[in-house]
Write a protein that holds these residues in place. Sequence first.
Motif, PDB file in Angstrom:
ATOM      1  N   TYR A   1       3.619   0.461  13.388  1.00 34.67           N
ATOM      2  CA  TYR A   1       3.361   1.860  13.074  1.00 34.67           C
ATOM      3  C   TYR A   1       3.778   2.119  11.630  1.00 34.67           C
ATOM      4  O   TYR A   1       4.687   1.474  11.096  1.00 34.67           O
ATOM      5  CB  TYR A   1       4.193   2.795  13.953  1.00 34.67           C
ATOM      6  N   ALA A   2       3.143   3.114  11.016  1.00 31.32           N
ATOM      7  CA  ALA A   2       3.598   3.630   9.724  1.00 31.32           C
ATOM      8  C   ALA A   2       3.440   5.146   9.753  1.00 31.32           C
ATOM      9  O   ALA A   2       2.343   5.644  10.048  1.00 31.32           O
ATOM     10  CB  ALA A   2       2.786   3.032   8.585  1.00 31.32           C
ATOM     11  N   PRO A   3       4.498   5.897   9.478  1.00 29.84           N
ATOM     12  CA  PRO A   3       4.384   7.361   9.437  1.00 29.84           C
ATOM     13  C   PRO A   3       3.595   7.788   8.208  1.00 29.84           C
ATOM     14  O   PRO A   3       3.817   7.273   7.106  1.00 29.84           O
ATOM     15  CB  PRO A   3       5.842   7.828   9.363  1.00 29.84           C
ATOM     16  N   ILE A   4       2.664   8.707   8.389  1.00 25.17           N
ATOM     17  CA  ILE A   4       1.805   9.152   7.288  1.00 25.17           C
ATOM     18  C   ILE A   4       1.751  10.676   7.258  1.00 25.17           C
ATOM     19  O   ILE A   4       2.027  11.348   8.260  1.00 25.17           O
ATOM     20  CB  ILE A   4       0.376   8.576   7.417  1.00 25.17           C
ATOM     21  N   GLU A   5       1.385  11.192   6.107  1.00 25.57           N
ATOM     22  CA  GLU A   5       1.154  12.627   6.000  1.00 25.57           C
ATOM     23  C   GLU A   5      -0.083  12.993   6.827  1.00 25.57           C
ATOM     24  O   GLU A   5      -1.096  12.284   6.768  1.00 25.57           O
ATOM     25  CB  GLU A   5       0.921  13.022   4.540  1.00 25.57           C
TER      26      GLU A   5
ATOM     27  N   ALA B   1       0.817  -1.212   0.000  1.00 23.83           N
ATOM     28  CA  ALA B   1       0.000   0.000   0.000  1.00 23.83           C
ATOM     29  C   ALA B   1       0.852   1.264   0.000  1.00 23.83           C
ATOM     30  O   ALA B   1       0.311   2.370   0.106  1.00 23.83           O
ATOM     31  CB  ALA B   1      -0.936  -0.002   1.212  1.00 23.83           C
ATOM     32  N   GLY B   2       2.169   1.101  -0.092  1.00 23.97           N
ATOM     33  CA  GLY B   2       3.045   2.259  -0.173  1.00 23.97           C
ATOM     34  C   GLY B   2       3.495   2.825   1.143  1.00 23.97           C
ATOM     35  O   GLY B   2       4.026   3.943   1.189  1.00 23.97           O
ATOM     36  N   LEU B   3       3.343   2.068   2.241  1.00 24.98           N
ATOM     37  CA  LEU B   3       3.721   2.544   3.565  1.00 24.98           C
ATOM     38  C   LEU B   3       4.905   1.744   4.100  1.00 24.98           C
ATOM     39  O   LEU B   3       5.033   0.549   3.839  1.00 24.98           O
ATOM     40  CB  LEU B   3       2.556   2.429   4.557  1.00 24.98           C
ATOM     41  N   THR B   4       5.731   2.406   4.885  1.00 25.72           N
ATOM     42  CA  THR B   4       6.858   1.761   5.540  1.00 25.72           C
ATOM     43  C   THR B   4       6.475   1.439   6.977  1.00 25.72           C
ATOM     44  O   THR B   4       6.076   2.331   7.733  1.00 25.72           O
ATOM     45  CB  THR B   4       8.097   2.665   5.530  1.00 25.72           C
ATOM     46  N   ALA B   5       6.593   0.174   7.360  1.00 30.09           N
ATOM     47  CA  ALA B   5       6.176  -0.277   8.685  1.00 30.09           C
ATOM     48  C   ALA B   5       7.353  -0.278   9.654  1.00 30.09           C
ATOM     49  O   ALA B   5       8.473  -0.625   9.294  1.00 30.09           O
ATOM     50  CB  ALA B   5       5.575  -1.674   8.604  1.00 30.09           C
ATOM     51  N   TRP B   6       7.052   0.099  10.894  1.00 30.80           N
ATOM     52  CA  TRP B   6       8.005   0.083  11.998  1.00 30.80           C
ATOM     53  C   TRP B   6       7.395  -0.744  13.117  1.00 30.80           C
ATOM     54  O   TRP B   6       6.171  -0.754  13.303  1.00 30.80           O
ATOM     55  CB  TRP B   6       8.300   1.501  12.468  1.00 30.80           C
ATOM     56  N   ILE B   7       8.225  -1.431  13.883  1.00 28.60           N
ATOM     57  CA  ILE B   7       7.721  -2.418  14.844  1.00 28.60           C
ATOM     58  C   ILE B   7       8.241  -2.135  16.244  1.00 28.60           C
ATOM     59  O   ILE B   7       9.380  -1.688  16.414  1.00 28.60           O
ATOM     60  CB  ILE B   7       8.130  -3.851  14.396  1.00 28.60           C
ATOM     61  N   LYS B   8       7.396  -2.392  17.242  1.00 30.22           N
ATOM     62  CA  LYS B   8       7.837  -2.376  18.640  1.00 30.22           C
ATOM     63  C   LYS B   8       7.049  -3.406  19.426  1.00 30.22           C
ATOM     64  O   LYS B   8       5.935  -3.799  19.038  1.00 30.22           O
ATOM     65  CB  LYS B   8       7.695  -0.991  19.279  1.00 30.22           C
ATOM     66  N   THR B   9       7.631  -3.848  20.512  1.00 25.35           N
ATOM     67  CA  THR B   9       6.875  -4.687  21.436  1.00 25.35           C
ATOM     68  C   THR B   9       5.850  -3.820  22.153  1.00 25.35           C
ATOM     69  O   THR B   9       6.046  -2.610  22.322  1.00 25.35           O
ATOM     70  CB  THR B   9       7.795  -5.342  22.475  1.00 25.35           C
TER      71      THR B   9
END
Length: 341
Positions: A183-187, A166-174
């Motif tokens: 999480y994915a940073p979005i406009e 979908a064009g998003l970069t995913a970030w992960i945390k416990t």
Amino acid sequence: MASKATMLTVPGPDGDREVRISSPDRVLWPQLGLTKLDLAHYLVAVGDAFVRANGDRPVSLQRFPEGVDGEQFFSKNPPKGAPDYVRAVTVTYPSARAHPQMVIDEPAAAVWAAQMNTVVFHPWASRAERSDHPDQLRIDLDPQPGTDFHDAVPAALELRKVLDEAGLTAWIKTSGNRGLHVYAPIEPEWEFLDVRHAVIAAARELERRMPEQVTTAWWKEERGERIFVDFNQANRDRTIAGAYSPRALPHASVSTPLRWEELSETDPRTHTVRSIPERLRTVGDPWEDMHAQPARIDALLAWWERDLADGLGEMPFPPDYPKMPGEPPRVQPSRARKQQA
């Protein structure tokens, strides 16, 4: 007899601040003997990463005056007596009421919140000055009874692929407990309801790919032994423990950002108030550059519209929300069947 107050020096962007810690020997985590002063020292040690992850956002404070085994409450309004370096921003809740919430701009503000017996910090998905428009898409992968953290790992890895498509970069945390937060940073161009719909679209796609392992079922009786994709954490005023926030669990765990290559080998129980400062010194902050390239959610919203056209409508909202347009009845499915019988 209560221990005497102590002053703690907290470095920050405007120089050192002296933060008064009353009852520094008050035990917050009885199993480990960790005190309020230990918590304050932790927040100093992780200060830069903590503020980078949670700063400039409205934040709710989960406070434990008698330690994590005692009574607790949430502060949404800033506690009284805040120093001048602690600011607040007015936000609007689902009820349409508006109230100020604390904003953390520097480590001293987090330490002051700990002085007020805050253990868990719950930041909004939006920035203080644009509180109606999230700049983070958040998805909570919540293991249900019969599953655990390691069952959530394959779901997180597949969700990363879904978001990438979908064009998003995913970030992960416990989560700091048994789950994982993606999480994915979005406009910050969409309101909470739009972002919620984007999350639902991603959750439904993940469920299609892993129907035996993942569920979007809101009612617990329908989830089974699967990972629940909690889409309602994307709602306005719905928050999850922030990155580097301690959790009110006996082993003083911390919600910990990870690199994706770490995920399969991670034991979340090892990420604690005691271990995270050293991890930051040796591994660094995996989320340091998270917001360098925010993305758009147009593709996810197109998936949402596609699913609507296919007959998949709105999902249930939390019970304290006003009734929302298109929402299905808030009746437990088994109870609804009994009423129809």
